[in-house]
Design a protein around this motif. Structure first.
Motif, mmCIF file in Angstrom:
data_model
loop_
_atom_site.group_PDB
_atom_site.id
_atom_site.type_symbol
_atom_site.label_atom_id
_atom_site.label_comp_id
_atom_site.label_asym_id
_atom_site.label_seq_id
_atom_site.Cartn_x
_atom_site.Cartn_y
_atom_site.Cartn_z
ATOM 1 N N ALA A 8 0.931 -1.081 0.131
ATOM 2 C CA ALA A 8 -0.066 -0.008 -0.524
ATOM 3 C C ALA A 8 1.322 1.216 -0.164
ATOM 4 C CB ALA A 8 -1.324 0.108 1.149
ATOM 5 N N GLY A 9 2.064 1.431 0.211
ATOM 6 C CA GLY A 9 2.811 2.412 1.047
ATOM 7 C C GLY A 9 3.355 2.649 -0.723
ATOM 8 N N ALA A 10 3.675 1.767 -1.109
ATOM 9 C CA ALA A 10 4.900 1.397 -2.625
ATOM 10 C C ALA A 10 3.354 1.988 -3.367
ATOM 11 C CB ALA A 10 4.636 0.355 -3.033
ATOM 12 N N VAL A 11 2.922 1.821 -3.524
ATOM 13 C CA VAL A 11 1.274 2.451 -4.418
ATOM 14 C C VAL A 11 1.370 4.037 -4.406
ATOM 15 C CG1 VAL A 11 -1.156 1.632 -4.746
ATOM 16 C CG2 VAL A 11 0.590 0.019 -5.179
ATOM 17 N N PHE A 12 0.457 4.237 -2.948
ATOM 18 C CA PHE A 12 0.174 5.432 -2.889
ATOM 19 C C PHE A 12 1.533 6.697 -2.988
ATOM 20 C CE2 PHE A 12 -2.833 3.377 0.537
ATOM 21 C CZ PHE A 12 -4.299 4.727 -0.925
ATOM 22 N N ALA A 13 2.397 5.920 -2.587
ATOM 23 C CA ALA A 13 3.774 6.333 -3.521
ATOM 24 C C ALA A 13 4.176 6.864 -4.602
ATOM 25 C CB ALA A 13 4.814 6.385 -2.759
ATOM 26 N N VAL A 14 3.624 6.220 -5.150
ATOM 27 C CA VAL A 14 3.659 5.580 -6.995
ATOM 28 C C VAL A 14 3.102 6.655 -7.513
ATOM 29 C CG1 VAL A 14 2.782 4.175 -8.010
ATOM 30 C CG2 VAL A 14 4.820 4.963 -9.195
ATOM 31 N N LEU A 15 1.958 7.134 -6.892
ATOM 32 C CA LEU A 15 0.581 7.958 -6.490
ATOM 33 C C LEU A 15 1.056 9.297 -6.940
ATOM 34 C CD1 LEU A 15 -2.374 5.491 -6.435
ATOM 35 C CD2 LEU A 15 -1.948 6.180 -8.517
ATOM 36 N N SER A 16 1.330 9.752 -5.848
ATOM 37 C CA SER A 16 2.191 11.096 -5.804
ATOM 38 C C SER A 16 2.582 11.511 -6.197
ATOM 39 C CB SER A 16 2.353 11.010 -3.798
ATOM 40 O OG SER A 16 2.990 10.084 -3.185
ATOM 41 N N VAL A 17 3.854 10.651 -6.920
ATOM 42 C CA VAL A 17 4.415 10.820 -7.720
ATOM 43 C C VAL A 17 4.294 11.143 -9.326
ATOM 44 C CG1 VAL A 17 6.269 10.415 -9.290
ATOM 45 C CG2 VAL A 17 6.701 9.752 -6.804
ATOM 46 N N ILE A 18 3.146 10.051 -9.177
ATOM 47 C CA ILE A 18 2.530 10.686 -10.828
ATOM 48 C C ILE A 18 2.089 11.969 -10.791
ATOM 49 C CG2 ILE A 18 0.771 9.628 -12.206
ATOM 50 C CD1 ILE A 18 1.779 7.028 -11.272
ATOM 51 N N THR A 41 -0.771 20.625 -1.823
ATOM 52 C CA THR A 41 -1.086 19.751 -0.659
ATOM 53 C C THR A 41 -1.574 18.416 -0.109
ATOM 54 O OG1 THR A 41 -1.416 22.034 0.395
ATOM 55 C CG2 THR A 41 -2.028 20.566 1.990
ATOM 56 N N ALA A 42 -2.198 18.003 -0.943
ATOM 57 C CA ALA A 42 -2.394 16.752 -1.347
ATOM 58 C C ALA A 42 -1.488 15.626 -1.361
ATOM 59 C CB ALA A 42 -3.776 16.825 -2.111
ATOM 60 N N VAL A 43 -0.840 16.251 -2.503
ATOM 61 C CA VAL A 43 0.327 15.585 -2.832
ATOM 62 C C VAL A 43 1.629 15.378 -1.810
ATOM 63 C CG1 VAL A 43 2.616 15.160 -4.904
ATOM 64 C CG2 VAL A 43 0.066 15.341 -5.246
ATOM 65 N N ARG A 44 1.706 16.445 -1.496
ATOM 66 C CA ARG A 44 2.925 16.366 -0.329
ATOM 67 C C ARG A 44 1.833 15.158 0.721
ATOM 68 N NH1 ARG A 44 3.315 21.304 -0.034
ATOM 69 N NH2 ARG A 44 2.028 21.302 1.789
ATOM 70 N N TYR A 45 1.340 15.397 1.132
ATOM 71 C CA TYR A 45 0.635 15.138 2.447
ATOM 72 C C TYR A 45 0.588 13.369 2.115
ATOM 73 C CZ TYR A 45 0.141 18.985 5.635
ATOM 74 O OH TYR A 45 0.719 19.067 6.707
ATOM 75 N N GLN A 46 0.246 13.194 0.534
ATOM 76 C CA GLN A 46 -0.127 12.175 0.780
ATOM 77 C C GLN A 46 1.447 10.973 0.371
ATOM 78 O OE1 GLN A 46 -2.407 11.047 -2.962
ATOM 79 N NE2 GLN A 46 -1.162 9.694 -3.391
ATOM 80 N N MET A 47 2.178 11.358 -0.002
ATOM 81 C CA MET A 47 3.920 10.926 -0.132
ATOM 82 C C MET A 47 4.337 10.377 1.030
ATOM 83 S SD MET A 47 6.490 9.578 -1.075
ATOM 84 C CE MET A 47 6.399 10.202 -2.981
ATOM 85 N N TYR A 48 3.801 12.088 2.268
ATOM 86 C CA TYR A 48 4.876 11.741 3.686
ATOM 87 C C TYR A 48 3.806 10.440 4.465
ATOM 88 C CZ TYR A 48 6.246 16.785 3.920
ATOM 89 O OH TYR A 48 6.347 18.075 3.419
ATOM 90 N N HIS A 49 2.767 10.079 4.439
ATOM 91 C CA HIS A 49 2.190 9.115 4.776
ATOM 92 C C HIS A 49 1.847 7.445 3.897
ATOM 93 C CE1 HIS A 49 0.836 12.935 7.007
ATOM 94 N NE2 HIS A 49 0.336 12.071 7.936
ATOM 95 N N SER A 50 2.513 8.141 2.309
ATOM 96 C CA SER A 50 2.650 6.427 2.390
ATOM 97 C C SER A 50 4.040 6.232 2.499
ATOM 98 C CB SER A 50 3.754 7.597 0.124
ATOM 99 O OG SER A 50 2.131 7.748 0.226
ATOM 100 N N ILE A 51 5.299 7.257 3.142
ATOM 101 C CA ILE A 51 6.000 6.532 3.603
ATOM 102 C C ILE A 51 6.088 6.311 5.028
ATOM 103 C CG2 ILE A 51 8.708 7.659 4.350
ATOM 104 C CD1 ILE A 51 8.080 9.685 2.065
ATOM 105 N N ALA A 52 4.946 6.783 5.969
ATOM 106 C CA ALA A 52 4.383 6.251 7.258
ATOM 107 C C ALA A 52 4.369 4.902 7.107
ATOM 108 C CB ALA A 52 3.496 7.227 7.621
ATOM 109 N N ILE A 53 3.060 4.534 5.990
ATOM 110 C CA ILE A 53 2.675 3.574 6.100
ATOM 111 C C ILE A 53 4.056 2.170 5.380
ATOM 112 C CG2 ILE A 53 1.049 1.939 4.344
ATOM 113 C CD1 ILE A 53 -0.907 4.685 3.757
ATOM 114 N N PHE A 54 4.280 2.466 4.454
ATOM 115 C CA PHE A 54 5.896 1.769 4.374
ATOM 116 C C PHE A 54 6.559 1.240 5.906
ATOM 117 C CE2 PHE A 54 10.210 0.206 2.312
ATOM 118 C CZ PHE A 54 9.057 -0.048 1.259
#
Length: 130
Positions: A8-18, A41-54
């Motif tokens: 999930a963390g990897a999927v959300f992270a790649v989506l935030s980059v896209i 802001t949405a992209v930034r918080y998604q990436m932060y929390h993608s890392i938190a999930i990971f």
């Protein structure tokens, strides 16, 4: 390790980059700066929390507690509610559908989920193993 959170963390992270690239190249010239900032802001918080999930997935190896499971779940819920509502709000503002601006009222629930995730992550270090 909790492979579900790692995935999930990897999927959300790649989506935030896209989505970040989409903002920089496709919508930057089409919306006002204030609307672009909402999206970023949405992209930034998604990436932060993608890392938190990971990180939650990795930490589960050493701290296999229910609290760490809830931390990961709340991070996912937070991304969906916080970032998701901001993505929708950006779209709504871009098409000037002012009757749908109430979508922004969902965002604080996502923020609360992020906070809960961090609290549960902290709590997991004091819990007994599941």
């Amino acid at each position: 390790m909790h492979t579900g959170f790692l995935k999930a963390g990897a999927v959300f992270a790649v989506l935030s980059v896209i989505l970040g690239a989409f903002a920089a190249h496709a919508i930057k010239s089409r919306v006002e700066e204030s609307v672009l900032q909402i999206f970023e802001t949405a992209v930034r918080y998604q990436m932060y929390h993608s890392i938190a999930i990971f990180i939650s997935g990795i930490l589960y190896f050493s701290f296999p507690t229910k609290s760490i499971i809830w931390a990961g779940r709340f991070f996912i819920i937070g991304i969906v509610l916080f970032s998701g509502s901001l993505y929708l709000l950006t779209y709504i503002k871009a098409i000037a559908a002012n009757n749908l601006l109430w979508i922004g009222a969902i965002t604080p629930f996502g923020g609360a989920a992020f906070i809960a995730g961090w609290v549960f992550l902290f709590k997991s270090f004091n819990d007994k193993k599941a």
